[in-house]
Design an enzyme around this catalytic site. Structure first.
Site, PDB file in Angstrom:
ATOM      1  N   CYS A  63      -4.964  -2.881   2.906  1.00 18.13           N
ATOM      2  CA  CYS A  63      -4.663  -2.903   4.186  1.00 18.13           C
ATOM      3  C   CYS A  63      -5.735  -3.071   5.193  1.00 18.13           C
ATOM      4  CB  CYS A  63      -3.947  -1.471   4.495  1.00 18.13           C
ATOM      5  SG  CYS A  63      -3.059  -1.605   6.302  1.00 18.13           S
ATOM      6  N   LYS A 111      -9.437   2.278  -2.043  1.00 19.50           N
ATOM      7  CA  LYS A 111      -9.557   1.485  -0.601  1.00 19.50           C
ATOM      8  C   LYS A 111     -10.951   2.025   0.003  1.00 19.50           C
ATOM      9  CE  LYS A 111      -6.991   1.131   3.782  1.00 19.50           C
ATOM     10  NZ  LYS A 111      -5.908   1.637   4.445  1.00 19.50           N
ATOM     11  N   GLU A 143      -6.131   8.668   7.638  1.00 19.40           N
ATOM     12  CA  GLU A 143      -6.662   8.346   6.232  1.00 19.40           C
ATOM     13  C   GLU A 143      -7.934   9.032   6.045  1.00 19.40           C
ATOM     14  OE1 GLU A 143      -6.054   4.568   4.678  1.00 19.40           O
ATOM     15  OE2 GLU A 143      -4.971   4.015   6.570  1.00 19.40           O
ATOM     16  N   GLU A 163       0.944  -1.254  -0.076  1.00 15.11           N
ATOM     17  CA  GLU A 163      -0.126   0.160   0.134  1.00 15.11           C
ATOM     18  C   GLU A 163       0.752   1.252   0.049  1.00 15.11           C
ATOM     19  OE1 GLU A 163      -1.569   0.824   3.830  1.00 15.11           O
ATOM     20  OE2 GLU A 163      -3.502   1.662   3.080  1.00 15.11           O
ATOM     21  N   ASN A 197      -6.959   6.352  -1.692  1.00 11.45           N
ATOM     22  CA  ASN A 197      -6.007   5.293  -1.314  1.00 11.45           C
ATOM     23  C   ASN A 197      -6.146   4.250  -2.349  1.00 11.45           C
ATOM     24  OD1 ASN A 197      -4.091   3.643  -0.432  1.00 11.45           O
ATOM     25  ND2 ASN A 197      -4.676   4.088   1.962  1.00 11.45           N
ATOM     26  N   ASN A 208       0.142  -1.079   5.202  1.00 11.90           N
ATOM     27  CA  ASN A 208       1.025  -0.519   6.520  1.00 11.90           C
ATOM     28  C   ASN A 208       0.503  -0.520   7.689  1.00 11.90           C
ATOM     29  OD1 ASN A 208       3.465   2.027   4.740  1.00 11.90           O
ATOM     30  ND2 ASN A 208       1.362   1.207   3.716  1.00 11.90           N
TER      31      ASN A 208
HETATM   32  N1  CDT Z   1      -2.937   1.368   6.575  1.00 13.21           N
HETATM   33  C1  CDT Z   1      -3.812   0.844   7.123  1.00 13.21           C
HETATM   34  O1  CDT Z   1      -5.150   0.593   6.797  1.00 13.21           O
HETATM   35  N2  CDT Z   1      -3.464   0.528   8.415  1.00 13.21           N
HETATM   36  C2  CDT Z   1      -4.476  -0.058   9.485  1.00 13.21           C
HETATM   37  C3  CDT Z   1      -3.838   0.193  10.819  1.00 13.21           C
HETATM   38  C4  CDT Z   1      -4.777   0.066  11.914  1.00 13.21           C
HETATM   39  S1  CDT Z   1      -6.060   1.156  12.001  1.00 13.21           S
HETATM   40  C5  CDT Z   1      -5.532   2.815  12.697  1.00 13.21           C
HETATM   41  C6  CDT Z   1      -4.452  -1.531   9.471  1.00 13.21           C
HETATM   42  O2  CDT Z   1      -5.766  -2.238   9.343  1.00 13.21           O
HETATM   43  O3  CDT Z   1      -3.517  -2.382   9.441  1.00 13.21           O
END
Ligand code: CDT
Length: 312
Positions: free
Chosen positions: A171, A126, A145, A46, A109, A196
């Site tokens: 993600c 996304k 985000e 991502e 995204n 990420n």
């Molecule tokens: N990038 C991304 O979606 N990261 C989220 C982090 C946790 S929620 C703040 C994930 O689901 O991995």
């Protein structure tokens, strides 16, 4: 057997001041390694062109927009497209997309699936945006985000690439079982996911030690319960003081991890994925047509604001 050799091309951290040309150079190096190992599909993370910028609160829109791409390919990414096309490799790439649609600027995204001829076969935006929209200074770092992106409104329709039905997600989408099921009902045989994921989750730090477990838990369950291959690829390591999990994996339709990265840096994990193995699950325990009871799950596709107790 319908085999696709897949490379999960994990990236280590990308610094805030690292130019896109550097990230692209690192991706081309992984692509070359993938070609040597016979891969025809390579999956990058991502937001693979820059550091994970939603960790910072920015008010100046021009500062935000500097993280976005307004065309794809562009000058920075064209070498990746060209090298992949020369090698005949299809790839998944995540990036921040700025587009003009409905007469206004829109930011998503986004992930694309590029086929072996260099054409974008699917663009996915996304759907599940995690985090928050306002500055929350109590956090060790932000996860903005919901501030910087609009939620995508695309279904999880697979693209036909490499003789496979391949769906995309990004993600946080991987934590939602509906994503895999919707894609599977649309015939997906493989789900590609870049991520990420910080090790530290500020709202519930008591779960920090479970981040890697939850990462595999959701993807292995998604694979098994839907009889599909899942390829999850991290941007990993300590990025601008924020630790991101690794463990990029290729998961079989049985839910077994068949290849996994073992570092937090640039690394390639490779597996041969036989698409016909999806039938081991879908013709049997998860034969949707035979065993699913969709009429018993009406709330699954109902907006929460419209929820009513079933027997009201
Ligand atoms: N990038 C991304 O979606 N990261 C989220 C982090 C946790 S929620 C703040 C994930 O689901 O991995």
């Amino acid at each position: 057997m319908r085999e696709v050799i897949v490379g999960a091309a994990q990236l280590g951290p990308i610094a805030r001041d690292e130019p896109r040309t550097s990230a692209v150079g690192r991706m081309i190096a992984l692509l070359e390694r993938a070609a040597e190992r016979g891969c025809s599909l390579v999956v990058f993370p991502e937001l693979a062109l820059t550091t994970f910028f939603p960790r910072w609160y920015m008010e100046d829109q021009s500062e935000v927009d500097a993280w976005f791409e307004s065309e794809m390919p562009n000058a920075a990414t064209r070498p990746l497209f060209e090298r992949a096309r020369a090698l005949g490799i299809s790839f998944y790439l995540g990036y921040a997309e700025l587009t003009i649609e409905l007469g206004r600027e829109r930011r998503f995204n986004t992930a694309i699936l590029v086929d072996g001829k260099g054409c974008i076969a699917r663009r996915y935006r996304k759907v599940h945006l995690p985090g928050h929209a306002e500055n929350e200074p109590w956090r060790a770092f932000q996860h903005l985000e919901k501030r910087y992106f609009e939620a995508g409104e695309n279904y999880f329709e697979p693209a036909d690439v490499l003789g496979a039905r391949i769906a995309l997600a990004i993600c946080n989408d991987r934590r939602w079982p509906e994503v895999y099921r919707e894609a599977a009902l649309r015939g997906a045989e493989m789900m590609l996911l870049g991520y990420n994921t910080p090790l530290h989750y500020p709202p519930a730090p008591e779960h920090d030690h479970l981040q890697a477990f939850h990462n595999h838990l959701v993807m292995q369950a998604g694979a098994y319960q839907n009889g599909m291959w899942v390829v999850g690829v991290a941007k990993a390591g300590r990025e601008e003081g924020c630790d991101l999990i690794g463990q990029s994996s290729i998961i079989a339709p049985t839910g077994e991890i068949v290849a996994m990265c073992s570092t937090l840096g640039d690394e390639l994990a490779v597996a041969t994925c036989d698409l016909d193995r999806c039938a081991e699950i879908r013709a049997n325990v998860f034969n949707f047509r035979r065993h699913r009871r969709p009429k018993m799950y009406p709330l699954l596709s109902t907006d929460p604001d419209e929820w009513r107790p079933l027997h009201e």
